[in-house]
Design an enzyme around this catalytic site. Structure first.
Site, PDB file in Angstrom:
ATOM      1  N   LEU A  50      16.700 -22.642  37.385  1.00 57.40           N
ATOM      2  CA  LEU A  50      18.161 -22.348  37.238  1.00 57.40           C
ATOM      3  C   LEU A  50      18.855 -21.981  38.640  1.00 57.40           C
ATOM      4  CD1 LEU A  50      18.994 -19.906  34.327  1.00 57.40           C
ATOM      5  CD2 LEU A  50      19.884 -22.367  34.643  1.00 57.40           C
ATOM      6  N   TYR A 134      20.416  -6.272  29.749  1.00 63.48           N
ATOM      7  CA  TYR A 134      20.709  -7.600  29.005  1.00 63.48           C
ATOM      8  C   TYR A 134      22.120  -7.634  28.641  1.00 63.48           C
ATOM      9  CZ  TYR A 134      21.036 -11.073  25.269  1.00 63.48           C
ATOM     10  OH  TYR A 134      21.385 -12.011  24.342  1.00 63.48           O
TER      11      TYR A 134
HETATM   12  N1  NAI Z   1      19.339 -16.032  19.024  1.00 63.23           N
HETATM   13  C1  NAI Z   1      20.244 -14.931  19.088  1.00 63.23           C
HETATM   14  O1  NAI Z   1      20.618 -14.504  18.002  1.00 63.23           O
HETATM   15  C2  NAI Z   1      21.455 -14.655  20.307  1.00 63.23           C
HETATM   16  C3  NAI Z   1      21.176 -15.309  21.432  1.00 63.23           C
HETATM   17  N2  NAI Z   1      22.023 -15.230  22.366  1.00 63.23           N
HETATM   18  C4  NAI Z   1      22.128 -15.712  23.841  1.00 63.23           C
HETATM   19  O2  NAI Z   1      21.907 -17.265  23.496  1.00 63.23           O
HETATM   20  C5  NAI Z   1      21.087 -17.750  24.408  1.00 63.23           C
HETATM   21  C6  NAI Z   1      19.777 -18.511  23.508  1.00 63.23           C
HETATM   22  O3  NAI Z   1      19.236 -17.459  23.142  1.00 63.23           O
HETATM   23  P1  NAI Z   1      17.792 -17.930  22.177  1.00 63.23           P
HETATM   24  O4  NAI Z   1      17.724 -19.468  21.802  1.00 63.23           O
HETATM   25  O5  NAI Z   1      17.543 -17.007  21.083  1.00 63.23           O
HETATM   26  O6  NAI Z   1      16.772 -17.651  23.476  1.00 63.23           O
HETATM   27  P2  NAI Z   1      15.417 -18.292  23.512  1.00 63.23           P
HETATM   28  O7  NAI Z   1      14.675 -17.068  24.496  1.00 63.23           O
HETATM   29  O8  NAI Z   1      14.782 -18.756  22.277  1.00 63.23           O
HETATM   30  O9  NAI Z   1      15.777 -19.349  24.620  1.00 63.23           O
HETATM   31  C7  NAI Z   1      16.245 -18.981  26.010  1.00 63.23           C
HETATM   32  C8  NAI Z   1      15.836 -20.396  27.002  1.00 63.23           C
HETATM   33  O10 NAI Z   1      16.078 -20.099  28.187  1.00 63.23           O
HETATM   34  C9  NAI Z   1      14.893 -20.347  29.040  1.00 63.23           C
HETATM   35  N3  NAI Z   1      15.131 -19.677  30.077  1.00 63.23           N
HETATM   36  C10 NAI Z   1      14.898 -18.271  30.268  1.00 63.23           C
HETATM   37  N4  NAI Z   1      15.116 -17.790  31.634  1.00 63.23           N
HETATM   38  C11 NAI Z   1      15.028 -18.952  32.354  1.00 63.23           C
HETATM   39  C12 NAI Z   1      15.233 -19.113  33.562  1.00 63.23           C
HETATM   40  N5  NAI Z   1      15.250 -17.944  34.727  1.00 63.23           N
HETATM   41  N6  NAI Z   1      15.156 -20.462  34.143  1.00 63.23           N
HETATM   42  C13 NAI Z   1      15.356 -21.367  33.271  1.00 63.23           C
HETATM   43  N7  NAI Z   1      15.246 -21.362  31.999  1.00 63.23           N
HETATM   44  C14 NAI Z   1      15.122 -20.132  31.539  1.00 63.23           C
HETATM   45  C15 NAI Z   1      13.642 -20.339  28.171  1.00 63.23           C
HETATM   46  O11 NAI Z   1      12.892 -21.138  28.728  1.00 63.23           O
HETATM   47  C16 NAI Z   1      14.069 -20.768  26.919  1.00 63.23           C
HETATM   48  O12 NAI Z   1      14.163 -22.059  26.522  1.00 63.23           O
HETATM   49  C17 NAI Z   1      20.584 -16.964  25.408  1.00 63.23           C
HETATM   50  O13 NAI Z   1      21.445 -16.805  26.353  1.00 63.23           O
HETATM   51  C18 NAI Z   1      20.831 -15.526  24.300  1.00 63.23           C
HETATM   52  O14 NAI Z   1      21.191 -14.482  25.518  1.00 63.23           O
HETATM   53  C19 NAI Z   1      23.160 -14.318  22.312  1.00 63.23           C
HETATM   54  C20 NAI Z   1      23.065 -13.389  21.107  1.00 63.23           C
HETATM   55  C21 NAI Z   1      22.231 -13.565  20.074  1.00 63.23           C
HETATM   56  O1  GCB Z   2      20.997  -8.571  17.962  1.00 63.89           O
HETATM   57  C1  GCB Z   2      20.155  -9.539  17.782  1.00 63.89           C
HETATM   58  O2  GCB Z   2      19.512  -9.339  16.706  1.00 63.89           O
HETATM   59  C2  GCB Z   2      20.098 -10.682  18.730  1.00 63.89           C
HETATM   60  O3  GCB Z   2      21.156 -10.473  19.610  1.00 63.89           O
HETATM   61  C3  GCB Z   2      20.623 -10.877  21.115  1.00 63.89           C
HETATM   62  O4  GCB Z   2      21.778 -11.098  21.816  1.00 63.89           O
HETATM   63  C4  GCB Z   2      19.499 -11.617  21.349  1.00 63.89           C
HETATM   64  O5  GCB Z   2      19.533 -12.849  22.252  1.00 63.89           O
HETATM   65  C5  GCB Z   2      18.602 -11.817  20.124  1.00 63.89           C
HETATM   66  O6  GCB Z   2      17.233 -12.063  20.581  1.00 63.89           O
HETATM   67  C6  GCB Z   2      18.624 -10.942  19.154  1.00 63.89           C
HETATM   68  O7  GCB Z   2      17.974 -11.100  18.109  1.00 63.89           O
END
Ligand code: NAI
Ligand code: GCB
Length: 259
Positions: A50, A134
């Site tokens: 990144l 975060y």
């Molecule tokens: N899943 C959820 O309910 C929520 C997710 N988000 C945001 O949405 C986005 C995706 O979330 P998820 O898919 O759940 O997370 P995840 O952890 O499953 O996926 C994150 C991805 O980012 C990559 N990653 C992490 N650090 C990295 C780095 N330094 N360089 C390159 N790649 C890197 C990981 O390899 C992974 O593929 C995140 O930014 C998260 O903060 C926000 C609120 C809720």
């Molecule tokens: O509040 C929550 O449950 C979610 O919020 C986020 O922002 C995180 O990325 C996700 O891993 C959590 O599960």
């Protein structure tokens, strides 16, 4: 047709969103640390870090919209958050500017306001109240989106995502749940809506118990969620009512690990 660069495409949200949006774009560049198996039609992988600005800028050549979803998605030591979510997010905006990208769709989080009491009705204009390092990193991300829009004209859509799950799992999710179907629709609209300028919106389904007022941003995006956590009460665990909108994230002892 639109060319997309997607970071975080191999993650939990990425896997669902990519499948849901498959075939809708001319080309999808998945920018990732390591190769991603099982590509959908039209997808290609560029492996890079990144914070590697040159590789990132080159990968963005000809790209219209960047979906920035990569990063640490939970609480973690500040140094790790700073590297992935702050430096990494800065690099995305800077590379987008250098490459002449039109728009960045940024995966923010409701943990940017997770310190507010549960039940308090919020729009997107109230002061931020992050509940974790975060959540604090998402303050940086939304600030970067504002800076790059105001100063260099980059369009930016910040999605304050709730909890993206197939079904709501606990009492807090009755307010913050984002269904897969609504999440796919939201990202589709964040890419396609015209004249967005700079915009912040909550990534939340049409939950009866939602705490967030998504007007007028949802109308501007033409985001019309259809799912309601209330329809899944039977699958929701009998947990305590949360004290804060960020639930366990706002606990002083919280170190990450909820999924
Ligand atoms: N899943 C959820 O309910 C929520 C997710 N988000 C945001 O949405 C986005 C995706 O979330 P998820 O898919 O759940 O997370 P995840 O952890 O499953 O996926 C994150 C991805 O980012 C990559 N990653 C992490 N650090 C990295 C780095 N330094 N360089 C390159 N790649 C890197 C990981 O390899 C992974 O593929 C995140 O930014 C998260 O903060 C926000 C609120 C809720
Ligand atoms: O509040 C929550 O449950 C979610 O919020 C986020 O922002 C995180 O990325 C996700 O891993 C959590 O599960």
């Amino acid at each position: 047709m639109t060319v997309i660069l997607y970071t975080g495409g191999g993650g939990r949200m990425g896997t669902v969103l990519r499948a849901g949006l498959s075939g809708e774009f001319e080309r999808v560049v998945l920018y990732a640390r390591r190769d991603i198996p099982d590509l959908n039609p039209g997808e290609e992988v560029v492996v890079g870090e990144l914070d590697d600005l040159d590789t990132l800028t080159n990968a963005m050549a000809g790209v219209d919209v960047v979906l920035h979803f990569a990063g640490i998605a939970d609480e973690a030591p500040f140094a790790d958050i700073a590297e992935s979510n702050i430096m990494g997010t800065w690099a995305i905006f800077e590379a987008a500017r250098r490459a002449g990208v039109r728009r960045v769709v940024y995966a923010s989080s409701h943990h940017i306001i997770g310190g507010y009491p549960a039940g308090q009705f919020l729009g997107t204009e109230e002061p931020v109240r992050p509940d974790t390092y975060y959540g604090l990193s998402k303050v940086f991300g939304e600030g970067a989106a504002r800076l790059y829009h105001d100063k260099w004209g980059l369009e930016a859509v910040c999605l304050r995502i709730g909890a993206f799950r197939p079904t709501p799992e606990d009492r807090r999710h009755l307010s913050v749940w984002l269904s897969h179907r609504d999440g796919i629709h939201l990202v589709r609209r964040a890419i396609a809506a015209e004249d967005v300028g700079f915009l912040v919106t909550y990534g939340v389904s049409a939950n009866t118990r939602s705490w967030w007022n998504n007007s007028p941003s949802a109308e501007l995006l033409a985001y019309h969620p259809v799912d309601d956590a209330e329809d899944h009460l039977s699958s929701v665990a009998e947990t305590d009512e949360p004290e804060h909108q960020g639930g366990p994230f706002a606990d002083p002892e919280y170190r990450g690990g909820v999924w």
